[in-house]
Scaffold this motif. Structure first.
Motif, PDB file in Angstrom:
ATOM      1  N   ARG A 170      36.770  45.665  38.845  1.00 23.75           N
ATOM      2  CA  ARG A 170      35.775  44.701  38.382  1.00 23.75           C
ATOM      3  C   ARG A 170      36.508  43.766  37.431  1.00 23.75           C
ATOM      4  N   ARG A 171      36.171  42.470  37.463  1.00 21.51           N
ATOM      5  CA  ARG A 171      36.952  41.512  36.707  1.00 21.51           C
ATOM      6  C   ARG A 171      36.048  40.548  35.961  1.00 21.51           C
ATOM      7  N   VAL A 172      36.316  40.307  34.691  1.00 23.47           N
ATOM      8  CA  VAL A 172      35.606  39.290  33.914  1.00 23.47           C
ATOM      9  C   VAL A 172      36.669  38.352  33.343  1.00 23.47           C
ATOM     10  N   GLY A 173      36.525  37.038  33.569  1.00 20.51           N
ATOM     11  CA  GLY A 173      37.508  36.085  33.056  1.00 20.51           C
ATOM     12  C   GLY A 173      38.268  35.418  34.199  1.00 20.51           C
ATOM     13  N   THR A 174      39.219  34.579  33.832  1.00 19.30           N
ATOM     14  CA  THR A 174      39.999  33.843  34.832  1.00 19.30           C
ATOM     15  C   THR A 174      41.379  34.477  34.965  1.00 19.30           C
ATOM     16  N   HIS A 175      41.762  34.824  36.168  1.00 19.45           N
ATOM     17  CA  HIS A 175      43.057  35.453  36.403  1.00 19.45           C
ATOM     18  C   HIS A 175      43.663  34.871  37.670  1.00 19.45           C
ATOM     19  N   SER A 178      39.845  40.520  42.328  1.00 14.20           N
ATOM     20  CA  SER A 178      39.526  41.928  42.055  1.00 14.20           C
ATOM     21  C   SER A 178      40.097  42.807  43.163  1.00 14.20           C
ATOM     22  N   ARG A 179      39.981  42.302  44.383  1.00 18.08           N
ATOM     23  CA  ARG A 179      40.458  43.056  45.542  1.00 18.08           C
ATOM     24  C   ARG A 179      41.971  43.258  45.486  1.00 18.08           C
ATOM     25  N   GLU A 180      42.680  42.183  45.119  1.00 15.41           N
ATOM     26  CA  GLU A 180      44.145  42.288  45.005  1.00 15.41           C
ATOM     27  C   GLU A 180      44.535  43.325  43.955  1.00 15.41           C
ATOM     28  N   GLY A 240      44.007  46.791  45.251  1.00 14.63           N
ATOM     29  CA  GLY A 240      45.094  47.139  46.179  1.00 14.63           C
ATOM     30  C   GLY A 240      46.375  47.477  45.434  1.00 14.63           C
ATOM     31  N   PHE A 241      46.674  46.659  44.425  1.00 15.04           N
ATOM     32  CA  PHE A 241      47.891  46.867  43.611  1.00 15.04           C
ATOM     33  C   PHE A 241      47.843  48.233  42.924  1.00 15.04           C
ATOM     34  N   CYS A 242      46.707  48.583  42.344  1.00 13.92           N
ATOM     35  CA  CYS A 242      46.592  49.866  41.641  1.00 13.92           C
ATOM     36  C   CYS A 242      46.582  51.030  42.636  1.00 13.92           C
ATOM     37  N   ARG A 285      39.139  42.689  31.759  1.00 18.79           N
ATOM     38  CA  ARG A 285      38.319  41.779  30.946  1.00 18.79           C
ATOM     39  C   ARG A 285      39.267  40.864  30.198  1.00 18.79           C
ATOM     40  N   GLU A 286      39.367  39.637  30.675  1.00 20.69           N
ATOM     41  CA  GLU A 286      40.286  38.663  30.075  1.00 20.69           C
ATOM     42  C   GLU A 286      41.676  39.276  29.994  1.00 20.69           C
ATOM     43  N   ASP A 287      42.212  39.397  28.771  1.00 17.66           N
ATOM     44  CA  ASP A 287      43.601  39.851  28.648  1.00 17.66           C
ATOM     45  C   ASP A 287      43.702  41.366  28.406  1.00 17.66           C
ATOM     46  N   LYS A 288      42.588  42.094  28.549  1.00 23.19           N
ATOM     47  CA  LYS A 288      42.617  43.556  28.409  1.00 23.19           C
ATOM     48  C   LYS A 288      42.158  44.195  29.729  1.00 23.19           C
ATOM     49  N   THR A 289      42.774  45.305  30.065  1.00 25.65           N
ATOM     50  CA  THR A 289      42.385  46.023  31.281  1.00 25.65           C
ATOM     51  C   THR A 289      42.105  47.488  30.938  1.00 25.65           C
ATOM     52  N   TYR A 290      41.013  47.987  31.491  1.00 21.06           N
ATOM     53  CA  TYR A 290      40.547  49.342  31.168  1.00 21.06           C
ATOM     54  C   TYR A 290      40.580  50.203  32.428  1.00 21.06           C
TER      55      TYR A 290
END
Lengths: 386, 386
Positions: free
Chosen positions: B112-117, B121-123, B126-128, B154-159
């Motif tokens: 799940r993704r919040v912010g601009t990257h 989300s799918r990529e 797949g990467f993880c 979430r922006e520059d943090k990932t959980y």
């Protein structure tokens, strides 16, 4: 109709009531069942035995009869060891054929006994367990079986079954008096109505048609009515509609805009109370839940309920929206309630959330609410449908 | 306190309210959490991030904070592919060691993704997923996995987390105003009180001590109070008791015996209303359920509710005893309520089930109920305990 294949029907709370009340409830339950299912019924010490040509249809219908806690399709035989053994073995072989019992997996037999016999429940369970092993070689595991076989010995009859299917619970509809239910096309009010039907109440639905502030279509409420009617066997579920648009127009024009929702709800209670008189209804049901929407604050509930001297029952008052939605899905009203619809155009952008009773009464006087509601009542229309 | 191991806390209905209301609710939720849990909190777009020394204890406590829908202990890192890969791999290796992830069984990664990257989300999922395979060789099954790994960017943090633990739901306690709850030692009334606490209400419990018609012990109600208090962080849960025995004695002596239960309940509402004034409470809560006991018929509810002009909320009104008992078990009040107790000796053998309002009012006049209740009020006793 096979007289050796009754469905055992269990009912719950009725069992704990006084003999007189219990008799009345049992009678009503049986009459409700018979109105929905073409069947013969006998009753014996807290169990109903239902005999029907079409078992599958009967079981689907039992899921919609309030008061039914659970039921089991059975095969019965006389209480005689040889007959029981043969019946159990035939029963199990039949299940293996249908793929409902895997003899590779562990099973258990549970026996319940009513009456005087020269064997104990435990002995009969062991006897039937041995009978099963003789034809299946299945392993026994009493504490964690994959398959359970139930033997219910009642005097000179013995019943064999493996399923306990859940009924809707509650009390037989028609045992608790009539109520007026305020029902919209939304998710909540049909669930509130269902819950009070489940507690045994007859219901008169009153729907408020807010046209031109909404589409004015009655399609949703009629569909909801039809869905709820499926659960109302033995009770006359009524549906009335009033035209509420002119009253709402008056509110939006002559009262402070933020008061519209409070006046709308107050008016609903007052109309409901008037209809309750002619319907001999004892209470009003609504779908309120504290804090769910801005107009459902405690102060607003206080100020609007003051409009009626009848008890208002809000069975959803302590539930979350997610819990209510789950119930709606189970009942079958959710998919109707979420059909696309026009929101109420009379609702202000900033509704009152802290209504003060004195102020509400003052505004009601100012717009001559009594007179307006008399006009609303003249539009009362019985739209009950098949 | 590890700043890279926040617990993500999700809250539900608050999210859909207006910005002003949402802000107020969020503030109260955070303050309620902080009163119960020693922690630091940040908030970001509908999620609370909770940092605590004692994660296990914090998670147990979160199960008792109304408004919390679910929560997840996480490991966080900066939003950077290399760091995410390493964190995910360490996370998974740790779970394998603890036996919480079996690499023989299929897994899936959800992002799940919040912010601009510069990735979708799918990529990222797949990467993880590839990172997990690199260290586990576990098979992937997106539709029916045994193990789910969640990546929340979430922006520059990932959980990173794998558990979503259910909270109690509802609204933050203290956001809806105060209510008076009539609580006995029985199964129902504590559940009714819990449900209204869950909907955000502050509660003042009023208990009626029926000595000498009961044992007169306050032990059960104090235990129930203590259990409910566990859910009341951020709210003052109050407990008052009144001596009701003399009033009941008057009822049994001077009124028709069958009226005792109706007078008893009427009196409770009247006392509750008087206490409500000084407590600034807006409504009365009781554990009524239609038809559950002989005195809870609709006519009786009508006749007794008439005693108060306050709204009476009965959140159990549409529920079966089995449903209420299941809730009581979940809350933890059931085992207290079923402690052995003396039944009420004032209850007649044949209580009125069809109370007529006029008759009730007549009897109330005859026994000078107002005066009697004033005496009851003088015994009001704050028995709140720690």
């Amino acid at each position: 109709m096979d007289k050796n294949r009754p469905i055992i029907v269990r009912y719950g709370e009725i069992g704990v009531k006084s003999p007189v009340v219990r008799k009345r409830f049992e009678k009503k339950l049986i009459s409700n069942i018979k109105k929905l299912i073409d069947c013969k019924i006998t009753i014996n010490q807290g169990r109903i035995f239902l005999f029907s040509e079409d078992q599958a249809k009967a079981m689907e219908s039992l899921k919609k009869i309030f008061g039914v806690v659970s039921f089991s399709p059975t095969v019965s035989t006389d209480t005689n060891h040889d007959l029981i053994k043969k019946t159990v073995q035939d029963y199990v072989k039949d299940l293996i054929e249908k793929g409902e019992f895997d003899p590779e997996k562990p099973f258990a037999v549970k026996c319940r006994r009513v009456g005087t016999h020269d064997f104990s429940s435990r002995e009969m369970a062991g006897f039937c367990g041995a009978a099963v092993i003789e034809v299946t070689n299945a392993p026994v595991d009493l504490s964690n079986p994959e398959f359970r076989l139930f033997i219910e010995v009642r005097e000179d009859k013995t019943y064999i079954f493996h399923e306990k299917i859940k009924g809707p619970g509650g009390l037989p509809i028609g045992t608790q008096g009539r109520m007026i239910a305020l029902v919209s096309g939304g998710i909540d009010s049909p669930v509130a109505t269902y819950l009070m039907m489940k507690r045994g109440c007859d219901i008169t639905i009153v729907n408020f048609n807010n046209h031109p502030f909404t589409s004015g279509s009655s399609e949703k409420v009629i569909k909801i009515y039809q869905k709820l009617k499926e659960y109302a066997s033995g009770s006359e579920l009524k549906l009335y509609q009033v035209n509420y648009g002119d009253f709402l127009k008056k509110c939006t024009e002559d009262a402070p805009p933020r008061m519209t929702c409070v006046l709308c709800k107050s008016g609903m209670y007052q109309i409901a109370e008037k209809i309750a008189k002619s319907e001999k209804a004892l209470a009003i049901i609504d779908g309120s839940s504290v804090g769910q929407v801005a107009s459902q604050t405690l102060p607003n509930i206080l100020a609007t309920r003051y409009s009626t001297s009848m008890p208002v029952l809000s069975p959803l008052i302590g539930l979350d929206k997610t819990e209510i939605s789950e119930m709606a899905e189970k009942i079958g009203t959710f998919e109707i309630s979420i059909l696309p619809d026009v929101g109420c155009g009379a609702a202000p952008k900033h509704p009152e959330t802290n209504a003060v009773l004195e102020k509400v009464l003052e505004v009601q006087d100012k717009i001559e609410m009594d007179k307006e509601l008399e006009k609303v009542l003249l539009t009362l229309n019985d739209i009950a449908v098949e």
